[in-house]
Scaffold this motif. Structure first.
Motif, PDB file in Angstrom:
ATOM      1  N   THR A 165      64.741 -53.334 -53.127  1.00 22.79           N
ATOM      2  CA  THR A 165      64.823 -51.893 -53.316  1.00 22.79           C
ATOM      3  C   THR A 165      66.109 -51.381 -52.685  1.00 22.79           C
ATOM      4  OG1 THR A 165      63.695 -49.763 -53.126  1.00 22.79           O
ATOM      5  CG2 THR A 165      63.518 -51.252 -51.228  1.00 22.79           C
ATOM      6  N   ASN A 166      66.680 -50.381 -53.319  1.00 18.70           N
ATOM      7  CA  ASN A 166      67.863 -49.729 -52.777  1.00 18.70           C
ATOM      8  C   ASN A 166      67.581 -48.247 -52.533  1.00 18.70           C
ATOM      9  OD1 ASN A 166      67.791 -48.671 -55.337  1.00 18.70           O
ATOM     10  ND2 ASN A 166      69.796 -49.431 -55.955  1.00 18.70           N
ATOM     11  N   GLY A 167      66.311 -47.859 -52.603  1.00 15.96           N
ATOM     12  CA  GLY A 167      65.932 -46.465 -52.432  1.00 15.96           C
ATOM     13  C   GLY A 167      65.890 -45.704 -53.740  1.00 15.96           C
ATOM     14  N   PHE A 168      66.538 -46.231 -54.758  1.00 16.62           N
ATOM     15  CA  PHE A 168      66.546 -45.606 -56.077  1.00 16.62           C
ATOM     16  C   PHE A 168      65.708 -46.418 -57.057  1.00 16.62           C
ATOM     17  CE2 PHE A 168      70.607 -44.633 -54.031  1.00 16.62           C
ATOM     18  CZ  PHE A 168      70.579 -43.239 -54.047  1.00 16.62           C
ATOM     19  N   SER A 169      65.847 -47.736 -56.985  1.00 21.71           N
ATOM     20  CA  SER A 169      65.150 -48.658 -57.886  1.00 21.71           C
ATOM     21  C   SER A 169      64.497 -49.766 -57.062  1.00 21.71           C
ATOM     22  CB  SER A 169      66.131 -49.314 -58.861  1.00 21.71           C
ATOM     23  OG  SER A 169      66.852 -48.347 -59.581  1.00 21.71           O
ATOM     24  N   THR A 170      63.424 -50.292 -57.606  1.00 24.85           N
ATOM     25  CA  THR A 170      62.726 -51.421 -56.997  1.00 24.85           C
ATOM     26  C   THR A 170      62.460 -52.438 -58.088  1.00 24.85           C
ATOM     27  OG1 THR A 170      61.644 -49.933 -55.438  1.00 24.85           O
ATOM     28  CG2 THR A 170      60.652 -52.099 -55.712  1.00 24.85           C
ATOM     29  N   LEU A 171      62.605 -53.719 -57.757  1.00 29.63           N
ATOM     30  CA  LEU A 171      62.243 -54.760 -58.713  1.00 29.63           C
ATOM     31  C   LEU A 171      61.909 -56.048 -57.989  1.00 29.63           C
ATOM     32  CD1 LEU A 171      64.868 -56.894 -59.389  1.00 29.63           C
ATOM     33  CD2 LEU A 171      65.716 -54.765 -60.301  1.00 29.63           C
ATOM     34  N   LEU A 197      60.800 -53.402 -62.869  1.00 30.65           N
ATOM     35  CA  LEU A 197      61.698 -52.298 -62.487  1.00 30.65           C
ATOM     36  C   LEU A 197      60.929 -50.985 -62.383  1.00 30.65           C
ATOM     37  CD1 LEU A 197      64.555 -51.118 -61.974  1.00 30.65           C
ATOM     38  CD2 LEU A 197      64.726 -50.806 -64.454  1.00 30.65           C
ATOM     39  N   LYS A 198      61.052 -50.354 -61.228  1.00 25.74           N
ATOM     40  CA  LYS A 198      60.504 -49.021 -60.991  1.00 25.74           C
ATOM     41  C   LYS A 198      61.651 -48.144 -60.520  1.00 25.74           C
ATOM     42  CE  LYS A 198      56.208 -50.398 -61.555  1.00 25.74           C
ATOM     43  NZ  LYS A 198      56.271 -51.225 -62.727  1.00 25.74           N
ATOM     44  N   ILE A 199      61.850 -47.023 -61.202  1.00 24.72           N
ATOM     45  CA  ILE A 199      62.931 -46.105 -60.849  1.00 24.72           C
ATOM     46  C   ILE A 199      62.315 -44.928 -60.106  1.00 24.72           C
ATOM     47  CG2 ILE A 199      64.774 -44.627 -61.728  1.00 24.72           C
ATOM     48  CD1 ILE A 199      64.763 -46.551 -64.237  1.00 24.72           C
ATOM     49  N   SER A 200      62.663 -44.758 -58.826  1.00 23.31           N
ATOM     50  CA  SER A 200      62.148 -43.650 -58.016  1.00 23.31           C
ATOM     51  C   SER A 200      62.840 -42.351 -58.408  1.00 23.31           C
ATOM     52  CB  SER A 200      62.367 -43.914 -56.528  1.00 23.31           C
ATOM     53  OG  SER A 200      61.771 -45.127 -56.151  1.00 23.31           O
ATOM     54  N   GLU A 255      68.755 -36.781 -53.429  1.00 20.29           N
ATOM     55  CA  GLU A 255      67.363 -36.322 -53.451  1.00 20.29           C
ATOM     56  C   GLU A 255      66.512 -37.206 -52.568  1.00 20.29           C
ATOM     57  OE1 GLU A 255      65.302 -35.865 -57.170  1.00 20.29           O
ATOM     58  OE2 GLU A 255      67.152 -35.256 -58.165  1.00 20.29           O
ATOM     59  N   GLU A 256      65.357 -36.679 -52.196  1.00 23.52           N
ATOM     60  CA  GLU A 256      64.383 -37.498 -51.472  1.00 23.52           C
ATOM     61  C   GLU A 256      63.967 -38.668 -52.356  1.00 23.52           C
ATOM     62  OE1 GLU A 256      62.940 -37.452 -48.327  1.00 23.52           O
ATOM     63  OE2 GLU A 256      64.631 -36.115 -47.970  1.00 23.52           O
TER      64      GLU A 256
END
Length: 156
Positions: free
Chosen positions: A5-11, A135-138, A154-155
């Motif tokens: 995760t980079n805080g924006f996307s997780t995979l 892939l999950k996009i926060s 953004e948060e």
């Protein structure tokens, strides 16, 4: 199972792959497995165009390079999202290398998965599709406004 995760996307990161430091600002994750051998690259870039324009540009650039052979190029549904997929092969003089690229656009962000390996293997389909499906996009990483982009604060 290890997650990136980079805080924006997780995979999901596959086992037996080692993370390598990225050389450019848009590469989020670069993994290699020397035993297979294979590399996986995940990138996020700002964009103002959609997949049809991206597809046309890539195909124009790829067909202009006589060392690259296009095996397949089409749109594909993954997790109810439309991806552009291009599968190419090229020779480095000694080895034939295959690259499967999956591109997805959401909120002016282009998400790119590149899987590069020295052979064609249909058994790998589930392997790379499982990574893409994870892939999950926060929130979008980039905000694109007035022809410029900036990191989204953004948060997350």
């Amino acid at each position: 199972m290890t997650m990136f995760t980079n805080g924006f996307s997780t995979l999901q990161m596959p086992e037996d792959f080692e993370a390598i430091n990225a050389k450019d600002e848009f590469t989020e994750l670069y993994l290699v497995n020397t035993k297979i051998p294979m590399s996986i690259k995940f990138s996020t870039t700002p964009t103002l165009v959609g997949l049809p324009d991206i597809k046309a540009d890539i195909e124009r650039n790829v067909t202009a390079n006589e060392r690259i052979n296009v095996i397949g190029s089409d749109f594909m549904l993954i997790n109810d999202k439309i991806y552009y997929v291009i599968i190419t092969s090229f020779s480095d003089g000694e080895n034939q290398v295959r690259r499967n690229e999956f591109l997805y656009v959401e909120d002016n962000n282009l998400y790119i998965f590149e899987f590069t390996y020295p052979y064609a293997d249909r058994d790998l389909d589930d392997f790379y599709l499982n990574i893409i499906r994870s892939l999950k996009i926060s929130v979008p990483k980039y905000i694109v406004e007035n022809g410029e982009y900036r990191i989204n604060n953004e948060e997350k």
